[in-house]
Design a protein around this motif. Structure first.
Motif, PDB file in Angstrom:
ATOM      1  N   GLY A  83      -7.896   3.141   2.717  1.00 33.75           N
ATOM      2  CA  GLY A  83      -6.640   3.862   2.886  1.00 33.75           C
ATOM      3  C   GLY A  83      -5.474   2.956   3.178  1.00 33.75           C
ATOM      4  O   GLY A  83      -4.516   3.339   3.863  1.00 33.75           O
ATOM      5  N   ARG A  84      -5.494   1.736   2.642  1.00 33.25           N
ATOM      6  CA  ARG A  84      -4.490   0.726   2.996  1.00 33.25           C
ATOM      7  C   ARG A  84      -3.140   1.026   2.338  1.00 33.25           C
ATOM      8  O   ARG A  84      -3.055   1.449   1.183  1.00 33.25           O
ATOM      9  CB  ARG A  84      -4.974  -0.665   2.610  1.00 33.25           C
ATOM     10  N   VAL A  85      -2.102   0.812   3.115  1.00 31.14           N
ATOM     11  CA  VAL A  85      -0.727   1.070   2.698  1.00 31.14           C
ATOM     12  C   VAL A  85       0.097  -0.183   2.958  1.00 31.14           C
ATOM     13  O   VAL A  85       0.032  -0.763   4.048  1.00 31.14           O
ATOM     14  CB  VAL A  85      -0.131   2.255   3.480  1.00 31.14           C
ATOM     15  N   ALA A  86       0.873  -0.594   1.989  1.00 30.78           N
ATOM     16  CA  ALA A  86       1.774  -1.728   2.157  1.00 30.78           C
ATOM     17  C   ALA A  86       3.189  -1.224   2.395  1.00 30.78           C
ATOM     18  O   ALA A  86       3.566  -0.140   1.926  1.00 30.78           O
ATOM     19  CB  ALA A  86       1.738  -2.623   0.924  1.00 30.78           C
ATOM     20  N   TYR A  87       3.965  -1.986   3.131  1.00 23.89           N
ATOM     21  CA  TYR A  87       5.379  -1.658   3.325  1.00 23.89           C
ATOM     22  C   TYR A  87       6.190  -2.941   3.316  1.00 23.89           C
ATOM     23  O   TYR A  87       5.692  -4.018   3.675  1.00 23.89           O
ATOM     24  CB  TYR A  87       5.610  -0.865   4.617  1.00 23.89           C
ATOM     25  N   GLU A  88       7.432  -2.821   2.878  1.00 26.15           N
ATOM     26  CA  GLU A  88       8.288  -3.998   2.830  1.00 26.15           C
ATOM     27  C   GLU A  88       9.743  -3.618   3.080  1.00 26.15           C
ATOM     28  O   GLU A  88      10.160  -2.489   2.817  1.00 26.15           O
ATOM     29  CB  GLU A  88       8.142  -4.729   1.496  1.00 26.15           C
ATOM     30  N   ILE A  89      10.492  -4.600   3.587  1.00 24.55           N
ATOM     31  CA  ILE A  89      11.903  -4.441   3.938  1.00 24.55           C
ATOM     32  C   ILE A  89      12.679  -5.538   3.241  1.00 24.55           C
ATOM     33  O   ILE A  89      12.258  -6.703   3.214  1.00 24.55           O
ATOM     34  CB  ILE A  89      12.107  -4.528   5.461  1.00 24.55           C
ATOM     35  N   ALA A  90      13.832  -5.168   2.678  1.00 20.67           N
ATOM     36  CA  ALA A  90      14.680  -6.136   1.984  1.00 20.67           C
ATOM     37  C   ALA A  90      16.137  -5.863   2.295  1.00 20.67           C
ATOM     38  O   ALA A  90      16.504  -4.769   2.760  1.00 20.67           O
ATOM     39  CB  ALA A  90      14.439  -6.075   0.477  1.00 20.67           C
ATOM     40  N   ALA A  91      16.980  -6.847   2.024  1.00 20.55           N
ATOM     41  CA  ALA A  91      18.422  -6.669   2.213  1.00 20.55           C
ATOM     42  C   ALA A  91      19.062  -6.012   1.009  1.00 20.55           C
ATOM     43  O   ALA A  91      20.215  -5.586   1.071  1.00 20.55           O
ATOM     44  CB  ALA A  91      19.083  -8.007   2.502  1.00 20.55           C
ATOM     45  N   ASP A  92      18.323  -5.940  -0.105  1.00 20.57           N
ATOM     46  CA  ASP A  92      18.857  -5.321  -1.314  1.00 20.57           C
ATOM     47  C   ASP A  92      17.966  -4.175  -1.747  1.00 20.57           C
ATOM     48  O   ASP A  92      16.753  -4.184  -1.523  1.00 20.57           O
ATOM     49  CB  ASP A  92      18.942  -6.347  -2.437  1.00 20.57           C
ATOM     50  N   GLU A  93      18.566  -3.192  -2.387  1.00 14.02           N
ATOM     51  CA  GLU A  93      17.849  -1.981  -2.761  1.00 14.02           C
ATOM     52  C   GLU A  93      16.805  -2.227  -3.847  1.00 14.02           C
ATOM     53  O   GLU A  93      15.862  -1.454  -3.994  1.00 14.02           O
ATOM     54  CB  GLU A  93      18.858  -0.918  -3.222  1.00 14.02           C
ATOM     55  N   GLY A  94      16.954  -3.326  -4.588  1.00 11.06           N
ATOM     56  CA  GLY A  94      15.998  -3.632  -5.637  1.00 11.06           C
ATOM     57  C   GLY A  94      14.802  -4.445  -5.175  1.00 11.06           C
ATOM     58  O   GLY A  94      13.913  -4.730  -5.968  1.00 11.06           O
TER      59      GLY A  94
END
Length: 586
Positions: A83-94
């Motif tokens: 049930g692994r889920v990845a998440y990420e944060i960026a300064a740009d919407e792309g």
């Protein structure tokens, strides 16, 4: 409780997560480099509504982080190993250059919700970032959040909206559609995010959108019921869009558990012993902890009133402290007993003045007093769920508005005069504690309360003694109307006795005449309030939609715009907006 059990309980609201800043070594606990790379592979977003049926959300920001939330469809979670889920944060919407990444899990024990507290050196204070989740190659819709200013920073200004009371059955979230288009930094939700009842005839007669609970009842009583409500509410596209665009800072009021609830008691009957519902309360708290964006951790070993502590302060540099209180968990029982005319439209009783009565509880009251009196921020904004100002009707108005009132068993004063409080569920049921707090705040500059609950737009002044209009105000109070929940105009009766609600304009006139501290009162509209906060002042703009009864986008109207100058607890009306919204609820 063993440490293993405690870790398991704490995991009931927050998922175990591994977070790292891009450029750092990926922690071994996240998996092998090849496994991690596969987790972040995005093959498309077309299936996002099916994989992430409640979309994404964020809450409780800090200068270097935020709480991220989503829910993964059970089938999608089951199709991914562990049930692994990845998440990420960026300064740009792309997401061309991700700054922060992490791995967590979506588990049935949490209803497949995912909530992680992210803190990272790569995140800077008072900046806007974008985030998303990835499961099995499908990326969620993109969310956006803003971190808090650094401690001691001096922001030139900030802008936020606040809302409350969004009964799904009573209308469409057209107000939230407009709010999602506003240029604000964050949203404050003052409670009644869900309604535990689905067809209460006293205030849910419209039934614009019907709800069927798993239990088949018309009120939630089990964990499955409460979870179902959150899933249904969070399926609304306008609410999803609001969460995607802005961080939401949440507290609760009564309907997340039970109407007019206090502690572990509902008020569903006139028998207090029969109303004790610890299992129901704990179920409601657990569901809230799973679905709310708050950073508090759920620990059921604390029991129904100790499993979750939600009062807290968020500091926006030196400009503003936002202080959120919990006005349901620790409060005393209703002072004059249960039953409609003991709690609403009541003259009160001697117990109301008992100095031991409390809404906040001793521990929270001491904490709250310290937060306000020692704050060095320019503005102290109290996120206060229920109306703090006194709200009563004098007999001169009662007889005109409610001709049947003389037949009711109301005590009179020696001079033959009398008045009634509209409701003792708000601070009028706790006047001694209220006076104690407001007296302690006499030397506090720039105190502003923001309030929901009453389904009414309003503005006025805070005084230790509301019956003495000569007293200098210690702060101002701003009320926001409901998103959809029935306002005074929409309610056919005040409850038992069949007292017809008078025309809104007459009621406003009577309430202002009975309450000299009240500057504005409008219970005929639905909408939100936008707050512009600068070092020199706060501007509050009260906005309403023309209709909540259809899905079409309605006209957005300005009701009032108020200004509060720094160092002066006075309301100045900048814009009187639309004079009346007689058809706003229709």
């Amino acid at each position: 409780m063993s440490e293993v059990s405690r870790r398991r309980f704490l995991g009931l609201s927050f998922a175990a997560a591994v977070t790292w800043s891009v450029g750092e070594a990926v922690p071994a606990s996240a998996g092998s480099p090849a496994e991690v790379a596969r987790l972040f592979e995005v093959r498309g977003t077309r299936l996002a509504p099916q994989v992430f049926p409640q979309s994404v959300a964020s809450g409780d920001p800090s200068p270097d982080g935020v709480v991220l939330w989503t829910r993964v469809a059970p089938d999608a979670a089951g199709a991914v190993p562990g049930g692994r889920v990845a998440y990420e944060i960026a300064a740009d919407e792309g997401f061309r250059t991700p700054l922060v990444r992490g791995v967590t899990t979506a588990e049935a024990e949490r209803d497949h919700t995912v909530k992680v507290r992210v803190t990272a050196r790569a995140l800077r204070p008072w900046q806007t970032y974008y985030y998303r989740f990835v499961v099995g190659g499908t990326a969620s819709r993109t969310g956006r959040f803003r971190t808090l200013p650094a401690p001691g920073a001096s922001p030139a200004g900030l802008r936020f909206g606040y809302i409350s009371c969004q009964d799904y059955t009573n209308g469409y979230y057209t107000a939230l559609r407009h709010l999602a288009r506003e240029d604000v930094d964050f949203i404050v939700h003052l409670g009644d995010y869900i309604y535990e009842t689905t067809a209460d005839s006293s205030f849910q007669g419209a039934q614009v959108r019907e709800i069927t609970l798993p239990s088949g009842r018309t009120r939630a009583e089990t964990l499955d019921d409460y979870r179902a409500l959150y899933k249904i509410y969070r399926s609304d596209p306008d609410l999803q869009r609001l969460h995607e665009r802005f961080t939401m800072i949440q507290t609760w009021d009564d309907h997340e558990f039970a109407n007019d609830g206090y502690g572990a008691y509902d008020t569903d009957s006139d028998d207090e012993a029969a109303n004790y519902a610890p299992d129901r309360k704990l179920a409601s708290v657990r569901a809230w902890s799973e679905y709310a964006t708050a950073g508090a951790r759920f620990d059921p070993s604390g029991g129904p009133t100790g499993a979750l502590t939600i009062y807290r302060t968020l500091r926006f540099g030196g400009l503003m402290d936002l202080v959120l209180t919990d006005e349901r968990t620790y409060r005393s029982k209703p002072p004059c007993g249960l039953g409609m005319l003991r709690l609403y439209a009541t003259p009160g009783c001697p117990e109301r003045l008992n100095p031991d009565r409390t809404m906040l509880g001793a521990e929270q009251r001491a904490w709250f007093t310290e937060q306000i009196t020692t704050s060095t921020a320019t503005w102290k904004v109290w996120a206060n769920e229920v109306m703090c100002m006194q709200l009563k009707l004098l007999d001169v108005y009662l007889r005109q508005l409610f001709p049947s009132l003389p037949t009711l068993p109301l005590p009179t004063r020696p001079d033959g005069r009398f008045s009634v409080f509209l409701t003792l569920d708000q601070w009028d049921g706790f006047p001694v504690e209220r006076a104690r707090l407001l007296t302690a705040f006499r030397n506090v500059d720039n105190l502003v309360t923001i309030t929901g609950d009453l389904h009414t737009f309003g503005a006025g002044y805070l005084r230790p003694d509301f019956d003495d209009p000569s007293q200098a105000p210690v702060g101002v109070s701003l009320l926001g109307g409901s998103v959809t929940s029935s306002n005074f105009v929409e309610m056919a009766t005040l409850g038992q006795g069949g007292l017809l609600v008078p025309p809104e304009t007459d009621l406003t006139w009577a309430l202002r005449g009975s309450n000299p501290h009240l500057e504005y009162f409008n219970s005929a509209a639905h909408g939100y309030v936008v707050m512009d906060v600068t070092p020199s002042g706060i501007t509050a703009t009260m906005k309403a939609v023309r209709s909540i009864r259809t899905k079409e986008t309605p006209e957005l109207l300005t009701l009032r715009t108020f200004r509060v100058e720094e160092g002066r607890p006075r309301l100045t009306t900048l814009d009187r907006g639309t004079r009346e919204l007689d058809n706003a609820a229709r």
